[in-house]
Design a protein around this motif. Structure first.
Motif, PDB file in Angstrom:
ATOM      1  N   GLU A  51       0.848  -1.190   0.000  1.00  0.00           N
ATOM      2  CA  GLU A  51       0.000   0.000   0.000  1.00  0.00           C
ATOM      3  C   GLU A  51       0.886   1.243   0.000  1.00  0.00           C
ATOM      4  OE1 GLU A  51      -3.996  -1.399   2.488  1.00  0.00           O
ATOM      5  OE2 GLU A  51      -2.826   0.359   3.099  1.00  0.00           O
ATOM      6  N   LEU A  52       0.408   2.280  -0.654  1.00  0.00           N
ATOM      7  CA  LEU A  52       1.129   3.543  -0.701  1.00  0.00           C
ATOM      8  C   LEU A  52       0.120   4.680  -0.630  1.00  0.00           C
ATOM      9  CD1 LEU A  52       3.861   5.030  -1.127  1.00  0.00           C
ATOM     10  CD2 LEU A  52       3.408   4.933  -3.582  1.00  0.00           C
ATOM     11  N   SER A  53       0.367   5.637   0.274  1.00  0.00           N
ATOM     12  CA  SER A  53      -0.532   6.784   0.428  1.00  0.00           C
ATOM     13  C   SER A  53       0.201   8.070   0.072  1.00  0.00           C
ATOM     14  CB  SER A  53      -1.063   6.877   1.859  1.00  0.00           C
ATOM     15  OG  SER A  53      -1.852   5.755   2.183  1.00  0.00           O
ATOM     16  N   SER A  54      -0.557   9.034  -0.469  1.00  0.00           N
ATOM     17  CA  SER A  54       0.037  10.307  -0.856  1.00  0.00           C
ATOM     18  C   SER A  54      -0.988  11.425  -0.692  1.00  0.00           C
ATOM     19  CB  SER A  54       0.517  10.256  -2.308  1.00  0.00           C
ATOM     20  OG  SER A  54       0.977  11.531  -2.738  1.00  0.00           O
ATOM     21  N   PRO A  55      -0.577  12.580  -0.137  1.00  0.00           N
ATOM     22  CA  PRO A  55      -1.480  13.726  -0.074  1.00  0.00           C
ATOM     23  C   PRO A  55      -1.684  14.310  -1.470  1.00  0.00           C
ATOM     24  CG  PRO A  55       0.711  14.365   0.644  1.00  0.00           C
ATOM     25  CD  PRO A  55       0.750  12.877   0.432  1.00  0.00           C
ATOM     26  N   THR A 152      -6.836  17.785  -5.367  1.00  0.00           N
ATOM     27  CA  THR A 152      -6.844  16.616  -6.251  1.00  0.00           C
ATOM     28  C   THR A 152      -5.413  16.084  -6.419  1.00  0.00           C
ATOM     29  OG1 THR A 152      -6.597  18.016  -8.216  1.00  0.00           O
ATOM     30  CG2 THR A 152      -8.857  17.438  -7.558  1.00  0.00           C
ATOM     31  N   HIS A 153      -5.323  14.941  -7.096  1.00  0.00           N
ATOM     32  CA  HIS A 153      -4.035  14.354  -7.458  1.00  0.00           C
ATOM     33  C   HIS A 153      -3.867  14.475  -8.971  1.00  0.00           C
ATOM     34  CE1 HIS A 153      -4.789  12.559  -3.521  1.00  0.00           C
ATOM     35  NE2 HIS A 153      -3.504  12.304  -3.442  1.00  0.00           N
ATOM     36  N   SER A 154      -2.721  14.939  -9.386  1.00  0.00           N
ATOM     37  CA  SER A 154      -2.452  15.080 -10.816  1.00  0.00           C
ATOM     38  C   SER A 154      -2.267  13.704 -11.458  1.00  0.00           C
ATOM     39  CB  SER A 154      -1.188  15.916 -11.028  1.00  0.00           C
ATOM     40  OG  SER A 154      -0.052  15.221 -10.526  1.00  0.00           O
ATOM     41  N   PRO A 155      -2.468  13.590 -12.780  1.00  0.00           N
ATOM     42  CA  PRO A 155      -2.220  12.312 -13.463  1.00  0.00           C
ATOM     43  C   PRO A 155      -0.790  11.810 -13.265  1.00  0.00           C
ATOM     44  CG  PRO A 155      -3.442  13.806 -14.883  1.00  0.00           C
ATOM     45  CD  PRO A 155      -3.037  14.606 -13.682  1.00  0.00           C
ATOM     46  N   GLU A 156       0.181  12.733 -13.224  1.00  0.00           N
ATOM     47  CA  GLU A 156       1.568  12.322 -13.015  1.00  0.00           C
ATOM     48  C   GLU A 156       1.744  11.682 -11.641  1.00  0.00           C
ATOM     49  OE1 GLU A 156       1.218  15.503 -15.958  1.00  0.00           O
ATOM     50  OE2 GLU A 156       0.605  15.388 -13.859  1.00  0.00           O
ATOM     51  N   CYS A 157       1.125  12.269 -10.625  1.00  0.00           N
ATOM     52  CA  CYS A 157       1.211  11.719  -9.271  1.00  0.00           C
ATOM     53  C   CYS A 157       0.576  10.328  -9.209  1.00  0.00           C
ATOM     54  CB  CYS A 157       0.521  12.662  -8.287  1.00  0.00           C
ATOM     55  SG  CYS A 157       0.469  12.086  -6.574  1.00  0.00           S
ATOM     56  N   LEU A 158      -0.575  10.159  -9.838  1.00  0.00           N
ATOM     57  CA  LEU A 158      -1.249   8.855  -9.839  1.00  0.00           C
ATOM     58  C   LEU A 158      -0.405   7.797 -10.544  1.00  0.00           C
ATOM     59  CD1 LEU A 158      -4.912   9.949 -10.683  1.00  0.00           C
ATOM     60  CD2 LEU A 158      -4.052   9.147  -8.484  1.00  0.00           C
ATOM     61  N   SER A 159       0.203   8.168 -11.670  1.00  0.00           N
ATOM     62  CA  SER A 159       1.015   7.215 -12.417  1.00  0.00           C
ATOM     63  C   SER A 159       2.216   6.749 -11.596  1.00  0.00           C
ATOM     64  CB  SER A 159       1.491   7.850 -13.731  1.00  0.00           C
ATOM     65  OG  SER A 159       2.301   6.970 -14.457  1.00  0.00           O
ATOM     66  N   MET A 161       2.484   6.719  -8.298  1.00  0.00           N
ATOM     67  CA  MET A 161       2.022   5.894  -7.187  1.00  0.00           C
ATOM     68  C   MET A 161       1.719   4.470  -7.636  1.00  0.00           C
ATOM     69  SD  MET A 161      -0.504   8.420  -5.031  1.00  0.00           S
ATOM     70  CE  MET A 161      -0.891   7.128  -3.846  1.00  0.00           C
ATOM     71  N   ARG A 162       1.064   4.324  -8.775  1.00  0.00           N
ATOM     72  CA  ARG A 162       0.711   2.991  -9.272  1.00  0.00           C
ATOM     73  C   ARG A 162       1.949   2.161  -9.582  1.00  0.00           C
ATOM     74  NH1 ARG A 162      -3.590   5.946 -13.158  1.00  0.00           N
ATOM     75  NH2 ARG A 162      -5.331   6.111 -11.677  1.00  0.00           N
ATOM     76  N   ARG A 163       2.960   2.795 -10.170  1.00  0.00           N
ATOM     77  CA  ARG A 163       4.187   2.058 -10.474  1.00  0.00           C
ATOM     78  C   ARG A 163       4.914   1.662  -9.193  1.00  0.00           C
ATOM     79  NH1 ARG A 163       4.974   6.273 -14.277  1.00  0.00           N
ATOM     80  NH2 ARG A 163       6.755   7.041 -13.088  1.00  0.00           N
ATOM     81  N   ARG A 164       5.023   2.595  -8.264  1.00  0.00           N
ATOM     82  CA  ARG A 164       5.769   2.321  -7.034  1.00  0.00           C
ATOM     83  C   ARG A 164       5.112   1.236  -6.194  1.00  0.00           C
ATOM     84  NH1 ARG A 164       7.514   8.404  -4.909  1.00  0.00           N
ATOM     85  NH2 ARG A 164       9.164   8.760  -6.456  1.00  0.00           N
ATOM     86  N   VAL A 165       3.781   1.250  -6.114  1.00  0.00           N
ATOM     87  CA  VAL A 165       3.123   0.256  -5.262  1.00  0.00           C
ATOM     88  C   VAL A 165       3.229  -1.136  -5.880  1.00  0.00           C
ATOM     89  CG1 VAL A 165       0.761   0.369  -6.230  1.00  0.00           C
ATOM     90  CG2 VAL A 165       1.095  -0.064  -3.782  1.00  0.00           C
ATOM     91  N   CYS A 166       3.246  -1.227  -7.211  1.00  0.00           N
ATOM     92  CA  CYS A 166       3.416  -2.529  -7.867  1.00  0.00           C
ATOM     93  C   CYS A 166       4.820  -3.065  -7.621  1.00  0.00           C
ATOM     94  CB  CYS A 166       3.150  -2.387  -9.364  1.00  0.00           C
ATOM     95  SG  CYS A 166       3.250  -3.947 -10.261  1.00  0.00           S
ATOM     96  N   VAL A 167       5.824  -2.192  -7.744  1.00  0.00           N
ATOM     97  CA  VAL A 167       7.209  -2.611  -7.490  1.00  0.00           C
ATOM     98  C   VAL A 167       7.373  -3.044  -6.031  1.00  0.00           C
ATOM     99  CG1 VAL A 167       9.588  -1.794  -7.367  1.00  0.00           C
ATOM    100  CG2 VAL A 167       8.170  -1.184  -9.325  1.00  0.00           C
TER     101      VAL A 167
END
Length: 244
Positions: A51-55, A152-159, A161-167
């Motif tokens: 799991e990964l959380s981000s403001p 909100t979260h920008s598309p760059e931030c979401l991308s 986060m998704r990569r980091r949590v998978c790794v």
């Protein structure tokens, strides 16, 4: 969130000559048989979770201007002066034009002209956003409404986060597999299969209910979770030492 049940499967099968370099595996007739060549790889299968959380990293502020006059030029001038002051304030605080959108609308009701304008600004610097809002709230009259920030979260931030949590989930699976191999007296080999089974995202809620900026950003903190399935090769420890 309740954690997903862990799954571990280890297959300890006879080692084929092809896997570890045995040169003279002889069958009943003195030759390598088809069965010898078809021995499946020894493997361990595990799942990994992370799991990964981000403001939020963006805040959008809407600044609305309205005016009503019996003369069309007067209503235009009234709104335009206020919009120009807003844009000037944004430039003074180094807000980029690409982060600003201005929309205008005018209606006529009997002999009265009603004009509205909306200036929408996206901030990545929350301290700058607070300073701009403070200036506009202080200097402009009630005809201008400075809205609360929408985080909100920008598309760059979401991308990212998704990569980091998978790794991270893959790394957790590798650590789990390594511990399983150690308990079985084996060594962890190369990965044979990596499959992402699930990726979920959720946030804490809306960003307007809390009284302070820090509390509002906390309400919209985004959490991303991932679950992966990984298969690793199993190797006997003594053979791995010989190869080293």
């Amino acid at each position: 969130m309740a954690s997903s049940p862990h799954r571990v499967f280890a297959a300890l099968l006879p080692v084929s000559s092809d896997s570890f370099g045995d040169e003279n595996l002889v069958g009943r007739a003195g030759k390598q048989t088809a069965a010898d060549l078809q021995v499946p790889p020894r493997e361990v299968q595990v799942t990994g979770n992370a799991e990964l959380s981000s403001p939020p990293d963006r805040a959008a502020v809407s600044i609305s201007v309205s005016s009503s006059k019996d003369c069309v030029n007067d209503v235009k001038n009234s709104v335009s002066r206020r919009v120009e002051y807003i844009l000037q304030t944004l430039r003074q605080h180094d807000v980029k034009e690409v982060d600003t959108v201005v929309t205008k609308d005018m209606q006529r009701l009997d002999d009265l002209y009603i004009m509205e304008a909306d200036v929408r600004v996206v901030f990545s610097d929350f301290d700058k956003m607070q300073r701009v809002r403070a200036v506009l709230l202080e200097k402009l009259d009630k005809s201008v409404c400075v809205g609360a920030p929408q985080f909100t979260h920008s598309p760059e931030c979401l991308s990212i986060m998704r990569r980091r949590v998978c790794v991270a989930a893959v790394e957790n699976a590798r650590l789990k597999a390594s511990e399983v191999c150690g308990s079985l007296g084996q060594a962890l080999g190369r990965p044979l299969l990596v499959r992402e089974e699930e990726c979920r995202e959720w946030s804490g809620g809306g960003g307007d209910a809390a009284p302070t900026l820090h509390q509002r950003t906390g309400l919209v903190t985004l959490t991303v979770s991932a679950r992966v399935f990984v298969t690793f090769e199993l190797r006997p420890k003594d053979r791995c030492r010989k190869k080293l």
